[in-house]
Design an enzyme around this catalytic site. Structure first.
Site, mmCIF file in Angstrom:
data_model
loop_
_atom_site.group_PDB
_atom_site.id
_atom_site.type_symbol
_atom_site.label_atom_id
_atom_site.label_comp_id
_atom_site.label_asym_id
_atom_site.label_seq_id
_atom_site.Cartn_x
_atom_site.Cartn_y
_atom_site.Cartn_z
ATOM 1 N N GLY A 165 11.491 0.470 6.287
ATOM 2 C CA GLY A 165 12.558 1.449 6.482
ATOM 3 C C GLY A 165 13.955 0.906 6.244
ATOM 4 O O GLY A 165 14.922 1.668 6.229
ATOM 5 N N LYS A 237 10.206 4.059 12.974
ATOM 6 C CA LYS A 237 9.198 4.957 13.533
ATOM 7 C C LYS A 237 9.258 4.984 15.061
ATOM 8 O O LYS A 237 9.478 3.958 15.703
ATOM 9 C CB LYS A 237 7.807 4.514 13.086
ATOM 10 C CG LYS A 237 7.631 4.467 11.575
ATOM 11 C CD LYS A 237 6.342 3.764 11.194
ATOM 12 C CE LYS A 237 6.227 3.576 9.694
ATOM 13 N NZ LYS A 237 5.042 2.773 9.325
ATOM 14 N N GLU A 275 1.538 3.337 1.826
ATOM 15 C CA GLU A 275 2.401 4.385 2.364
ATOM 16 C C GLU A 275 2.766 5.408 1.286
ATOM 17 O O GLU A 275 3.016 5.054 0.133
ATOM 18 C CB GLU A 275 3.665 3.772 2.972
ATOM 19 C CG GLU A 275 3.346 2.713 4.024
ATOM 20 C CD GLU A 275 4.457 2.521 5.029
ATOM 21 O OE1 GLU A 275 5.515 3.179 4.903
ATOM 22 O OE2 GLU A 275 4.272 1.714 5.953
ATOM 23 N N GLU A 288 5.226 2.367 -0.751
ATOM 24 C CA GLU A 288 5.100 0.919 -0.667
ATOM 25 C C GLU A 288 3.768 0.540 -0.051
ATOM 26 O O GLU A 288 3.037 1.394 0.464
ATOM 27 C CB GLU A 288 6.244 0.315 0.167
ATOM 28 C CG GLU A 288 6.250 0.741 1.625
ATOM 29 C CD GLU A 288 7.386 0.102 2.414
ATOM 30 O OE1 GLU A 288 8.069 -0.793 1.876
ATOM 31 O OE2 GLU A 288 7.578 0.487 3.576
ATOM 32 N N ARG A 292 0.190 -6.452 5.994
ATOM 33 C CA ARG A 292 0.203 -7.015 7.347
ATOM 34 C C ARG A 292 -0.329 -5.978 8.323
ATOM 35 O O ARG A 292 -0.564 -4.820 7.967
ATOM 36 C CB ARG A 292 1.634 -7.391 7.760
ATOM 37 C CG ARG A 292 2.597 -6.204 7.691
ATOM 38 C CD ARG A 292 3.915 -6.481 8.337
ATOM 39 N NE ARG A 292 4.904 -5.444 8.063
ATOM 40 C CZ ARG A 292 4.998 -4.286 8.693
ATOM 41 N NH1 ARG A 292 4.125 -3.980 9.634
ATOM 42 N NH2 ARG A 292 5.944 -3.417 8.381
ATOM 43 N N VAL A 295 2.545 -1.882 13.432
ATOM 44 C CA VAL A 295 2.760 -1.606 14.852
ATOM 45 C C VAL A 295 1.828 -0.493 15.322
ATOM 46 O O VAL A 295 1.276 -0.532 16.426
ATOM 47 C CB VAL A 295 4.232 -1.210 15.108
ATOM 48 C CG1 VAL A 295 4.460 -0.870 16.579
ATOM 49 C CG2 VAL A 295 5.176 -2.333 14.685
#
Length: 456
Positions: A165, A237, A275, A288, A292, A295
């Protein structure tokens, strides 16, 4: 096999990794800064090692300090969590070159996916839909203006090394582009040590939808459904859910197919998130890939029954994906609310302090991932995430009402937090109907003057 795993992170994700290690019978060592020496993950781990002072640049972001920590505790693996060095290809490569197992995608994939222009071009080659935009970085304001004119305003001015973001700016017209180009370039250089920018068509009123992807060294790839992450403030987010509401079966299937195709095209291993943006007409655009742990991974775990962190560790030792695509099952609905040390009644100013009273919510379908205990010192040095409250229900409305109840129960005296604002968003008609888009946070929690009275 892994004997000792170094947790190269802090907070709730460090707790999460320590717990996964316990289930797998792996010795865990938390690498911590001086500011975090008495925190919950340090107390739960089998051992600890101090990286350095509170400043992240001298502790969590120091590759030499982390490698030395591995030597000191005889660690043969590192899990970077998210944030800090989780997407640093140099750290991943240094671990591999030192004979330390890196838990996550390869250094080469991290480097590629850290370059958003290169990733975008790879997705074009793979036949994944991308928004109209640059094939290379813009050379100067004149070039940016020309490309923006060809694409059509509004456009997104993006950092080539952005992510999470950050490094994204909406530009409505040529005057606005001239005004902010230099600022965006300087900001990209400061944030990412890379001043390259590119332009893409801005997708208005879009849903932010992402797909969880797992891949192994044998070339097998599966997807574990999608998450809606449209509830954001300043591109960060706040609430996520799975499955994403309001998608047609065709769009849902296409998202999974394209995410799987992207992972196979790149040869991705371990865990990643692809995404997308979905506009009002159901048209899908790639944005993108994050190589990893995310969250918001607990919402996928809640509906699929998969332990993603444990699987990441197992895959790094050579295990295959946990099931075939046909065996993937999604049950019910899950929501996650991020409780942060921010004060919505004071323009979301970050907070810090000592936790003097703490109540963990509970009830059917409630999971809380946190690093807080009574007496925890919340430092201004790091990300403000305090806890993730996750709810599961047989349907979306049950999960939503359970999450509201859990947030109402959440108590963290001594530190300002955003739990009431999250509740306001969950109760807002736009969210409860599942028709929310970008901007719902501002509509549910409008900014106000310090003396205004409002019941969040």
């Amino acid at each position: 096999m892994i004997d000792t795993l170094l947790v190269g992170n802090r907070g709730e994700v460090a707790v999460r990794i320590v717990r996964a290690c316990r289930l797998l019978g792996i010795r865990s060592v938390v690498a911590h800064s001086m500011a975090d020496r008495d925190t919950l993950p340090v107390r739960l781990a089998d051992d600890r090692v101090c990286l350095g002072p509170a400043q992240a640049g001298h502790s969590y972001l120091s590759i030499p300090a982390l490698l030395y920590a591995c030597v000191r505790v005889d660690a043969d693996a590192v899990h970077p969590g998210y944030g800090f060095l989780a997407e640093n290809s140099d750290f991943a490569a240094a671990c591999r070159d030192s004979g330390i197992t890196w838990i996550g995608p390869s250094p080469e994939h991290i480097a590629l996916l850290g370059d958003k222009i290169a990733t975008r071009n790879e997705m074009v080659r793979a036949g994944i839909p991308v928004p109209p935009g640059s094939r290379t970085h813009v050379t100067d304001l004149h070039d940016a203006t020309r490309q923006a004119r060809d694409i059509g305003y509004p456009i997104a001015l993006k950092s080539a090394s952005g992510g999470g973001g950050r490094g994204v700016l909406r530009v409505g017209d040529a005057g606005h582009l001239a005004e902010c180009y230099g600022r965006a370039r300087d900001s990209a250089r400061a944030l990412f040590q890379d001043s390259r920018l590119y332009v893409e068509k801005w997708v208005d009123n879009a849903r932010h939808v992402e797909v969880q992807v797992l891949g192994d060294r044998h070339g097998d790839v599966i997807t574990l459904g999608e998450r809606d992450c449209s509830v954001q403030r300043r591109n960060q987010k706040l609430i996520e859910e799975s499955p994403a509401p309001g998608l047609t079966p065709a769009v849902r299937e296409a998202l999974g197919d394209w995410a799987g195709r992207a992972a196979r095209h790149l040869g991705l291993r371990n865990l990643a998130t692809v995404e997308f943006l979905v506009d009002d007409r159901g048209e899908v655009f790639f944005t993108e890939i994050n190589p990893r742990l995310q969250v918001e991974h607990p919402v996928t775990e809640s509906v699929t029954g998969q332990d993603l962190v444990a699987w990441m560790i197992r895959e790094a030792t050579g295990e295959p994906v946990p099931c075939t695509q046909d065996e993937v099952r999604s049950r019910g609905h899950a929501l996650e609310a991020r409780i942060t040390a921010e004060d919505p009644e004071n323009d979301w100013v970050p907070g810090c302090g000592t936790v003097t009273g703490y109540v963990v919510p509970g009830g059917p379908g409630i999971r809380v991932d946190t690093w807080l205990t009574h007496g925890t010192v919340v430092s201004p040095h790091y990300d403000p995430l305090l806890a993730k409250v996750v709810s599961w229900g047989p349907d979306r409305d049950t999960a939503r009402r359970r999450l509201i109840q859990a947030l109402d129960e959440f108590t963290c005296d001594g530190v300002a937090h955003n739990a009431k604002a999250l509740t306001a968003i969950l109760r807002h008609d736009e969210f409860s109907s599942g028709e929310h888009r970008a901007g719902v946070v501002e509509r549910a929690c409008p900014r106000r003057a310090p003396n205004d009275e409002v019941d969040l």
